[in-house]
Scaffold this active site. Sequence first.
Site, PDB file in Angstrom:
ATOM      1  N   GLU A  41      54.859 140.013  63.732  1.00 22.99           N
ATOM      2  CA  GLU A  41      54.735 141.466  63.711  1.00 22.99           C
ATOM      3  C   GLU A  41      54.713 141.907  65.175  1.00 22.99           C
ATOM      4  O   GLU A  41      53.898 141.411  65.955  1.00 22.99           O
ATOM      5  CB  GLU A  41      53.436 141.876  63.003  1.00 22.99           C
ATOM      6  CG  GLU A  41      53.325 143.378  62.914  1.00 22.99           C
ATOM      7  CD  GLU A  41      52.082 143.869  62.168  1.00 22.99           C
ATOM      8  OE1 GLU A  41      51.340 143.047  61.607  1.00 22.99           O
ATOM      9  OE2 GLU A  41      51.878 145.093  62.177  1.00 22.99           O
ATOM     10  N   ARG A 267      45.785 127.585  60.415  1.00 23.59           N
ATOM     11  CA  ARG A 267      46.128 128.160  61.707  1.00 23.59           C
ATOM     12  C   ARG A 267      45.469 127.363  62.821  1.00 23.59           C
ATOM     13  O   ARG A 267      44.510 126.628  62.609  1.00 23.59           O
ATOM     14  CB  ARG A 267      45.772 129.638  61.776  1.00 23.59           C
ATOM     15  CG  ARG A 267      44.312 130.002  61.663  1.00 23.59           C
ATOM     16  CD  ARG A 267      44.106 131.484  61.973  1.00 23.59           C
ATOM     17  NE  ARG A 267      44.989 132.371  61.252  1.00 23.59           N
ATOM     18  CZ  ARG A 267      45.720 133.349  61.814  1.00 23.59           C
ATOM     19  NH1 ARG A 267      45.660 133.563  63.105  1.00 23.59           N
ATOM     20  NH2 ARG A 267      46.482 134.106  61.091  1.00 23.59           N
ATOM     21  N   LYS A 277      44.848 138.602  67.699  1.00 26.35           N
ATOM     22  CA  LYS A 277      45.620 139.598  68.458  1.00 26.35           C
ATOM     23  C   LYS A 277      44.760 140.807  68.784  1.00 26.35           C
ATOM     24  O   LYS A 277      44.917 141.409  69.835  1.00 26.35           O
ATOM     25  CB  LYS A 277      46.811 140.072  67.620  1.00 26.35           C
ATOM     26  CG  LYS A 277      48.028 139.223  67.753  1.00 26.35           C
ATOM     27  CD  LYS A 277      49.218 140.035  67.236  1.00 26.35           C
ATOM     28  CE  LYS A 277      50.191 139.157  66.509  1.00 26.35           C
ATOM     29  NZ  LYS A 277      51.176 139.920  65.744  1.00 26.35           N
TER      30      LYS A 277
HETATM   31  P1  ATP Z   1      47.890 139.687  62.521  1.00 28.25           P
HETATM   32  O1  ATP Z   1      46.442 139.515  62.327  1.00 28.25           O
HETATM   33  O2  ATP Z   1      48.279 140.842  63.379  1.00 28.25           O
HETATM   34  O3  ATP Z   1      48.737 139.505  61.290  1.00 28.25           O
HETATM   35  P2  ATP Z   1      48.999 137.183  63.285  1.00 28.25           P
HETATM   36  O4  ATP Z   1      48.421 136.340  64.351  1.00 28.25           O
HETATM   37  O5  ATP Z   1      49.069 136.708  61.892  1.00 28.25           O
HETATM   38  O6  ATP Z   1      48.210 138.496  63.446  1.00 28.25           O
HETATM   39  P3  ATP Z   1      51.841 137.622  63.168  1.00 28.25           P
HETATM   40  O7  ATP Z   1      52.726 138.312  64.138  1.00 28.25           O
HETATM   41  O8  ATP Z   1      51.808 138.135  61.790  1.00 28.25           O
HETATM   42  O9  ATP Z   1      50.408 137.649  63.788  1.00 28.25           O
HETATM   43  O10 ATP Z   1      52.161 136.073  63.187  1.00 28.25           O
HETATM   44  C1  ATP Z   1      53.454 135.552  63.058  1.00 28.25           C
HETATM   45  C2  ATP Z   1      53.382 134.186  62.450  1.00 28.25           C
HETATM   46  O11 ATP Z   1      52.585 133.323  63.263  1.00 28.25           O
HETATM   47  C3  ATP Z   1      52.743 134.219  61.092  1.00 28.25           C
HETATM   48  O12 ATP Z   1      53.557 133.457  60.205  1.00 28.25           O
HETATM   49  C4  ATP Z   1      51.405 133.586  61.281  1.00 28.25           C
HETATM   50  O13 ATP Z   1      51.019 132.886  60.145  1.00 28.25           O
HETATM   51  C5  ATP Z   1      51.629 132.664  62.478  1.00 28.25           C
HETATM   52  N1  ATP Z   1      50.386 132.506  63.241  1.00 28.25           N
HETATM   53  C6  ATP Z   1      49.645 133.476  63.792  1.00 28.25           C
HETATM   54  N2  ATP Z   1      48.539 132.967  64.374  1.00 28.25           N
HETATM   55  C7  ATP Z   1      48.585 131.631  64.196  1.00 28.25           C
HETATM   56  C8  ATP Z   1      47.728 130.548  64.561  1.00 28.25           C
HETATM   57  N3  ATP Z   1      46.588 130.743  65.226  1.00 28.25           N
HETATM   58  N4  ATP Z   1      48.104 129.297  64.197  1.00 28.25           N
HETATM   59  C9  ATP Z   1      49.243 129.089  63.523  1.00 28.25           C
HETATM   60  N5  ATP Z   1      50.077 130.057  63.147  1.00 28.25           N
HETATM   61  C10 ATP Z   1      49.770 131.329  63.471  1.00 28.25           C
END
Ligand code: ATP
Length: 569
Positions: A41, A267, A277
Site C-alpha cells: 500500500e 511477519r 508503518k
Molecule cells: P499496513 O499496516 O499499512 O497494512 P503493512 O506493513 O501490512 O502495513 P503493506 O504495504 O500492506 O504494509 O505491506 C505489503 C506486503 O508486505 C504485505 O503483503 C504484507 O503482508 C507484507 N509485510 C508487511 N510487513 C511485513 C513484515 N514485518 N514481515 C513480513 N511481511 C510484511
Amino acid sequence: MNTPDENSPDSGYRDFIRQIVDEDKATGKHGGHVATRFPPEPNGYLHIGHAKAICLNFGLAAEFSGICNLRFDDTNPAKEEQEYVEAIIEDIRWLGFDWKDRLYYASDYFLRMYECAVTLIENGLAYVDQLSADEIRAYRGTLTEPGKNSPYRERPPAESLDLFARMRAGEFPEGACVLRAKIDMASPNINMRDPALYRVKKASHHRTGDAWCIYPMYDYAHPLEDAFEGITHSLCTLEFEDHRPFYDWVVANCPTGATPRQIEFARLNLTYTVLSKRKLLLLVQEGHVKGWNDPRMPTLSGLRRRGFTPAAIRNFCERIGVAKRDSVVDVALLEHAVRDDLNRHAQRVMSVLKPLAVVIENYPEGLVEQFEVLVNPEDPAAGTRKVPFARTLFIERDDFREVPPPKYYRLFPGNEVRLRGAYFIVCKDVVKDDAGSVVELRCTYDPASRGGASPDGRKVKSTIHWTSAAHSVPATVRLYEPLFTRENPNDESEGLDWRAHLNPNSLVTIVDARVEAATAGLPAGTTVQFERLGYFCADTDTTPALPVFNRTITLKDSWAKIEKSRGGA
Ligand code: ATP
Ligand code: MG
C-alpha cells in the site's frame, strides 16, 4: 524461527509454502503455473519486513519459473501518495527484483470491482445498508454473541442496485450507506458477518482523481486483484488468517474465472526495531529521525544510505526463512549478514576518527614514501593500492595513553608499536597545551622496519592505524547505535509510551575525523572498511571537500559468536 542451517540453499529443506507449491505443481493445479505478487500500500516507505515478503514472492516465482507482479494496493485514497509509489519502485529495484512490464495498480480495477459488486447484488449476495456506522457496530455482535440482521438486509436486489448506482453518483454523504456482502450474521467468524464491500468516501485519489466517490474495502478488493491478475498463490501475513474465509467467498462468488489461494506466513519482527508503518511515520513526523531514509531507520532507503547491501538483505531473508508462527529475530543476525558481505567486498582504508598528531623526529622533512597495501585481504583480485607516509601523521587518540593501564600494548611513552604497513615507531615525548591536554606525540622510527616488518625478530605487541597529515582531509563521520534501548521497543507494559525507549545516543556526529584524500573522493553509496574501526559508507551529503561517512556497522560480530557457541557455522 527456523534454524539458519535449515534454510541454507543446499540443505534440501522445504518450508511450508514451498511444500504447498511443490504439491500444486505435482497435481497440476493452476496448470502447474506459479504467479505471485508483492502488493504494497503506497502509504509509507518499505522496510526490512517488506523485504522478507519481497524476497519470498519474487524468490518463489523465480524458483518455479513463474511470475511475480508488483501491484500497488491503492484502494484507500486518504493516506496514499505518489511519493511513496516512486520510493517503493526504487527500493524493490535496488533489492534486485524485476517485475518486467507487470506493474499494476488496484485502482486500475475500480470499474471491474464495481461490476463484480453489481453481480453480487443481482445474485442476492450483497445489499445496500442504511444503518449508521454505530448501529452496524451494535448489530455485529461480539466474539461470544451472534450478530443481528440489518432491517435493510432483505431489501430487493433492484432497490440495492438503484441505491448503489446513486452511491456511485455521489448522492449520499459519507456514512449514509454502505454496500455489504450478504453472508451470515451468526457466523462464529466476525469477518463473515456481512462485511462491508464499499463505502462512500468523498476524497480525491492520487491516480483516479475524483472519478470515484465510493471505494472498495481492502478485504473485498484484494482477492479480486489477485483473481484479475491470475495470481495462484497469494502470500500474506498471519493477521489475515481469519479473513481467509471471506477471501474465498469473494473468489467463489465473483465472476472472474480464477482461483487464487491465500497462504499466511509470520511477519518479521526484529529486536531493537519498530516495523509498524504507523510508528515509522510518527518517527519522521515528530522529528525523532531526519526523514524516511535516515540511516537509523529500518526502511530499505535508510539501510541503503547506511551502507547495507542488497545481497546482505537478501541473504538475511533467506536465512530467517518463513514459518507459520510469529517470532522475533535478533537484529544481530541482520548485522552478521551485512558484515559477511562487506568483509568480502569492501576496500580497506585507514582513517582516524579522533586524531592525535604524531611527529616522527628522525624522518626526513619533505620526504613522502608510498607504501603498497592490499585493497582487501579477503579478495586478492582487488589488488593493491598506495598509501602515502610522511613525517607528520595522525593516529587514533585511543591508541595512546600517557599512563598505560595493565595489559595496554598500544602507544605510551617509551613503548614501540607498528604503524600498519609502514614502520615501527617509539614514543619519545608528549607535547601538551596550557590546559594539560596531550596535543602531539614526538616519536622516532626504525628505518630498518620498512613495510612494517621486524628488522631483527624483535616483537611489538600492537599494530595501529594512521594517516598522513598532509595527505588526509577532515571528514564528518556519523556513528549510529540502535534507535531503541529496549529489545522490544513496542513493550508499553509499564505504562510507558514506545517512544520512551528511544536511544538518546542513536546518532553521534564526529566533525574532525581524518580520511585519506583518495577516500574523501569516494562517491556517495560506496562502503569501505576503516581498518580496526568498522565499515563506513559515503553519505548522500558527501563532497570531496567535505566528506561525510556513515558508520554502517562495527567490526565485532556478536552473531558469529552466538553461532560458534552453539556449535554452528
Ligand atoms: P499496513 O499496516 O499499512 O497494512 P503493512 O506493513 O501490512 O502495513 P503493506 O504495504 O500492506 O504494509 O505491506 C505489503 C506486503 O508486505 C504485505 O503483503 C504484507 O503482508 C507484507 N509485510 C508487511 N510487513 C511485513 C513484515 N514485518 N514481515 C513480513 N511481511 C510484511
Ligand atoms: Mg497491509
